[in-house]
Design a protein around this motif. Sequence first.
Motif, PDB file in Angstrom:
ATOM      1  N   ALA A  81      -5.027   4.294   1.880  1.00  0.00           N
ATOM      2  CA  ALA A  81      -3.928   4.187   0.922  1.00  0.00           C
ATOM      3  C   ALA A  81      -4.454   3.584  -0.370  1.00  0.00           C
TER       4      ALA A  81
ATOM      5  N   ARG B 124       0.834  -1.195   0.000  1.00  0.00           N
ATOM      6  CA  ARG B 124       0.000   0.000   0.000  1.00  0.00           C
ATOM      7  C   ARG B 124       0.870   1.246   0.000  1.00  0.00           C
ATOM      8  N   GLN B 125       0.281   2.307  -0.527  1.00  0.00           N
ATOM      9  CA  GLN B 125       0.990   3.586  -0.567  1.00  0.00           C
ATOM     10  C   GLN B 125       0.035   4.696  -0.185  1.00  0.00           C
TER      11      GLN B 125
ATOM     12  N   LYS C  89       3.787   9.131   1.103  1.00  0.00           N
ATOM     13  CA  LYS C  89       4.615   8.099   1.737  1.00  0.00           C
ATOM     14  C   LYS C  89       5.084   7.089   0.713  1.00  0.00           C
ATOM     15  N   GLU C  90       6.083   6.302   1.110  1.00  0.00           N
ATOM     16  CA  GLU C  90       6.575   5.259   0.226  1.00  0.00           C
ATOM     17  C   GLU C  90       5.652   4.043   0.282  1.00  0.00           C
ATOM     18  N   ARG C  91       5.737   3.241  -0.765  1.00  0.00           N
ATOM     19  CA  ARG C  91       4.970   2.006  -0.789  1.00  0.00           C
ATOM     20  C   ARG C  91       5.499   1.068   0.293  1.00  0.00           C
ATOM     21  N   GLU C  92       4.578   0.434   1.025  1.00  0.00           N
ATOM     22  CA  GLU C  92       4.990  -0.465   2.090  1.00  0.00           C
ATOM     23  C   GLU C  92       4.317  -1.813   1.956  1.00  0.00           C
TER      24      GLU C  92
END
Length: 117
Positions: A91, A37-38, A42-45
């Motif tokens: 996200a 998810r992003q 924020k960065e994709r996690e």
Amino acid sequence: VQLQASGGGLVQAGGSLRLSCAASRRTVSSYGMGWFRQAPGKEREFVAQITWNSGSTLYADSVKGRFTISRDNAKNTVYLQMNNLKPEDTAVYYCGNLARTGKWDYWGQGTLVTVSS
């Protein structure tokens, strides 16, 4: 390999959603599938993953006990059941194909999940 994600939407905090990701096919190198998810800015996690053969799962600490990943091998489809959603779960959720090399080599188009407080 094409991945089609669906199931996102708007839900109140504490609610539930189920995401689906259907793969057009599996290759000999396909080991599993998962979700990332992003959130805005924020960065994709990483969120969760599951293997095709054994069904072994792995979760990010932030979703353990609330999210459940499952698969339907006959349909080449992976699901993410999300319960007790929180605003911080908001996200775009992406499904990915996990190769035996450990690389995530194919991605779906993303589905937006919005959790209101």
